[in-house]
Motif scaffolding. Structure first.
Motif, PDB file in Angstrom:
ATOM      1  N   ALA A  67       0.845  -1.202   0.000  1.00  0.00           N
ATOM      2  CA  ALA A  67       0.000   0.000   0.000  1.00  0.00           C
ATOM      3  C   ALA A  67       0.877   1.247   0.000  1.00  0.00           C
ATOM      4  CB  ALA A  67      -0.912  -0.014   1.223  1.00  0.00           C
ATOM      5  N   PRO A  68       1.445   1.597  -1.149  1.00  0.00           N
ATOM      6  CA  PRO A  68       2.361   2.752  -1.200  1.00  0.00           C
ATOM      7  C   PRO A  68       1.731   4.057  -0.726  1.00  0.00           C
ATOM      8  CG  PRO A  68       2.364   1.557  -3.293  1.00  0.00           C
ATOM      9  CD  PRO A  68       1.315   0.941  -2.428  1.00  0.00           C
ATOM     10  N   ASP A  69       0.423   4.239  -0.951  1.00  0.00           N
ATOM     11  CA  ASP A  69      -0.228   5.467  -0.488  1.00  0.00           C
ATOM     12  C   ASP A  69      -0.231   5.539   1.034  1.00  0.00           C
ATOM     13  OD1 ASP A  69      -0.685   6.205  -3.105  1.00  0.00           O
ATOM     14  OD2 ASP A  69      -2.760   5.496  -3.125  1.00  0.00           O
ATOM     15  N   LEU A  70      -0.441   4.397   1.678  1.00  0.00           N
ATOM     16  CA  LEU A  70      -0.394   4.344   3.135  1.00  0.00           C
ATOM     17  C   LEU A  70       1.006   4.685   3.626  1.00  0.00           C
ATOM     18  CD1 LEU A  70      -1.482   3.651   5.955  1.00  0.00           C
ATOM     19  CD2 LEU A  70      -0.978   1.243   5.449  1.00  0.00           C
ATOM     20  N   ALA A  71       2.020   4.138   2.993  1.00  0.00           N
ATOM     21  CA  ALA A  71       3.402   4.424   3.382  1.00  0.00           C
ATOM     22  C   ALA A  71       3.690   5.916   3.258  1.00  0.00           C
ATOM     23  CB  ALA A  71       4.372   3.616   2.521  1.00  0.00           C
ATOM     24  N   ALA A  72       3.264   6.528   2.166  1.00  0.00           N
ATOM     25  CA  ALA A  72       3.491   7.958   1.960  1.00  0.00           C
ATOM     26  C   ALA A  72       2.779   8.786   3.025  1.00  0.00           C
ATOM     27  CB  ALA A  72       3.033   8.368   0.562  1.00  0.00           C
ATOM     28  N   GLU A  73       1.556   8.409   3.355  1.00  0.00           N
ATOM     29  CA  GLU A  73       0.807   9.148   4.377  1.00  0.00           C
ATOM     30  C   GLU A  73       1.438   8.998   5.761  1.00  0.00           C
ATOM     31  OE1 GLU A  73      -1.697  11.384   4.254  1.00  0.00           O
ATOM     32  OE2 GLU A  73      -1.367  11.271   2.088  1.00  0.00           O
ATOM     33  N   LEU A  74       1.913   7.796   6.070  1.00  0.00           N
ATOM     34  CA  LEU A  74       2.568   7.597   7.366  1.00  0.00           C
ATOM     35  C   LEU A  74       3.849   8.419   7.472  1.00  0.00           C
ATOM     36  CD1 LEU A  74       2.021   3.792   7.926  1.00  0.00           C
ATOM     37  CD2 LEU A  74       1.183   5.633   9.382  1.00  0.00           C
ATOM     38  N   LEU A  75       4.611   8.478   6.388  1.00  0.00           N
ATOM     39  CA  LEU A  75       5.824   9.303   6.401  1.00  0.00           C
ATOM     40  C   LEU A  75       5.477  10.780   6.546  1.00  0.00           C
ATOM     41  CD1 LEU A  75       8.049   7.547   3.735  1.00  0.00           C
ATOM     42  CD2 LEU A  75       8.455   7.702   6.197  1.00  0.00           C
ATOM     43  N   ALA A  76       4.450  11.225   5.841  1.00  0.00           N
ATOM     44  CA  ALA A  76       4.030  12.626   5.949  1.00  0.00           C
ATOM     45  C   ALA A  76       3.567  12.932   7.370  1.00  0.00           C
ATOM     46  CB  ALA A  76       2.918  12.920   4.944  1.00  0.00           C
ATOM     47  N   LEU A  77       2.820  12.006   7.965  1.00  0.00           N
ATOM     48  CA  LEU A  77       2.359  12.175   9.339  1.00  0.00           C
ATOM     49  C   LEU A  77       3.551  12.247  10.295  1.00  0.00           C
ATOM     50  CD1 LEU A  77       0.053  12.240  11.433  1.00  0.00           C
ATOM     51  CD2 LEU A  77       0.114   9.742  11.406  1.00  0.00           C
ATOM     52  N   ALA A  78       4.510  11.360  10.105  1.00  0.00           N
ATOM     53  CA  ALA A  78       5.704  11.368  10.950  1.00  0.00           C
ATOM     54  C   ALA A  78       6.457  12.684  10.819  1.00  0.00           C
ATOM     55  CB  ALA A  78       6.607  10.194  10.588  1.00  0.00           C
ATOM     56  N   ASP A  79       6.572  13.190   9.603  1.00  0.00           N
ATOM     57  CA  ASP A  79       7.262  14.465   9.381  1.00  0.00           C
ATOM     58  C   ASP A  79       6.529  15.615  10.065  1.00  0.00           C
ATOM     59  OD1 ASP A  79       9.226  13.195   7.938  1.00  0.00           O
ATOM     60  OD2 ASP A  79       8.394  13.751   5.970  1.00  0.00           O
ATOM     61  N   ARG A  80       5.196  15.644   9.945  1.00  0.00           N
ATOM     62  CA  ARG A  80       4.422  16.715  10.591  1.00  0.00           C
ATOM     63  C   ARG A  80       4.550  16.636  12.109  1.00  0.00           C
ATOM     64  NH1 ARG A  80       0.810  15.370   6.480  1.00  0.00           N
ATOM     65  NH2 ARG A  80      -0.487  14.115   7.869  1.00  0.00           N
ATOM     66  N   GLN A  81       4.503  15.423  12.645  1.00  0.00           N
ATOM     67  CA  GLN A  81       4.633  15.244  14.094  1.00  0.00           C
ATOM     68  C   GLN A  81       6.013  15.709  14.562  1.00  0.00           C
ATOM     69  OE1 GLN A  81       2.429  13.677  16.431  1.00  0.00           O
ATOM     70  NE2 GLN A  81       0.804  13.741  14.916  1.00  0.00           N
ATOM     71  N   HIS A  82       7.041  15.348  13.791  1.00  0.00           N
ATOM     72  CA  HIS A  82       8.403  15.719  14.150  1.00  0.00           C
ATOM     73  C   HIS A  82       8.567  17.238  14.114  1.00  0.00           C
ATOM     74  CE1 HIS A  82      12.698  15.352  14.655  1.00  0.00           C
ATOM     75  NE2 HIS A  82      12.884  16.106  13.603  1.00  0.00           N
ATOM     76  N   GLN A  83       8.017  17.870  13.087  1.00  0.00           N
ATOM     77  CA  GLN A  83       8.131  19.327  12.957  1.00  0.00           C
ATOM     78  C   GLN A  83       7.367  20.033  14.084  1.00  0.00           C
ATOM     79  OE1 GLN A  83       6.733  20.090   8.991  1.00  0.00           O
ATOM     80  NE2 GLN A  83       8.663  19.434   8.060  1.00  0.00           N
ATOM     81  N   ALA A  84       6.282  19.437  14.530  1.00  0.00           N
ATOM     82  CA  ALA A  84       5.502  20.034  15.621  1.00  0.00           C
ATOM     83  C   ALA A  84       6.197  19.818  16.956  1.00  0.00           C
ATOM     84  CB  ALA A  84       4.097  19.429  15.650  1.00  0.00           C
ATOM     85  N   GLY A  85       7.153  18.893  17.000  1.00  0.00           N
ATOM     86  CA  GLY A  85       7.917  18.684  18.213  1.00  0.00           C
ATOM     87  C   GLY A  85       7.273  17.769  19.231  1.00  0.00           C
ATOM     88  N   SER A  86       6.312  16.986  18.773  1.00  0.00           N
ATOM     89  CA  SER A  86       5.676  16.060  19.713  1.00  0.00           C
ATOM     90  C   SER A  86       5.189  14.830  18.962  1.00  0.00           C
ATOM     91  CB  SER A  86       4.500  16.726  20.422  1.00  0.00           C
ATOM     92  OG  SER A  86       3.448  16.945  19.500  1.00  0.00           O
ATOM     93  N   ASP A  87       4.790  13.845  19.726  1.00  0.00           N
ATOM     94  CA  ASP A  87       4.195  12.639  19.167  1.00  0.00           C
ATOM     95  C   ASP A  87       2.732  12.569  19.558  1.00  0.00           C
ATOM     96  OD1 ASP A  87       7.160  10.597  19.533  1.00  0.00           O
ATOM     97  OD2 ASP A  87       6.406  11.687  17.794  1.00  0.00           O
ATOM     98  N   ARG A  88       2.005  13.654  19.277  1.00  0.00           N
ATOM     99  CA  ARG A  88       0.578  13.693  19.614  1.00  0.00           C
ATOM    100  C   ARG A  88      -0.152  12.587  18.870  1.00  0.00           C
ATOM    101  NH1 ARG A  88      -0.737  19.265  17.705  1.00  0.00           N
ATOM    102  NH2 ARG A  88       1.443  19.516  17.267  1.00  0.00           N
ATOM    103  N   ARG A  89      -1.198  12.111  19.516  1.00  0.00           N
ATOM    104  CA  ARG A  89      -2.022  11.052  18.888  1.00  0.00           C
ATOM    105  C   ARG A  89      -3.325  11.605  18.443  1.00  0.00           C
ATOM    106  NH1 ARG A  89      -0.685   5.684  22.336  1.00  0.00           N
ATOM    107  NH2 ARG A  89       1.507   6.005  22.331  1.00  0.00           N
TER     108      ARG A  89
END
Length: 89
Positions: A67-89
């Protein structure tokens, strides 16, 4: 009169791993270097994992690679979380 020139270079090369007997046939030096490097790195990562981690990683990779689209979304989510400085759920 024209002379037919032959080029010197790769036709194909076979890489066979001495550890797991995996075999790759490639048609360029660049592809050969990529295949050997990726395979060597895969062994290095695999060797560092215990059996439970290996099963988990294999399961995650099967899911993401199917599921390449899922992989891309998870990476984008990880990047946004990292940039925000937290691991919010």
């Amino acid at each position: 009169m024209t002379t037919k020139r032959t080029t010197c270079g790769w036709d194909q090369a076979v890489f066979r791993c001495g550890r797991c007997d995996t075999k790759y046939t490639v048609t360029s030096e660049e592809d050969h270097l990529k295949a050997v490097g990726a395979h060597r790195d895969a062994h290095a990562v695999w060797d560092r994992l215990d059996p439970i981690e290996r099963d988990g990683l294999a399961s995650i990779l099967r899911t993401l690679l199917s599921a390449p689209d899922l992989a891309a979304e998870l990476l984008a989510l990880a990047d946004r979380q990292h940039q925000a400085g937290s691991d919010r759920r």
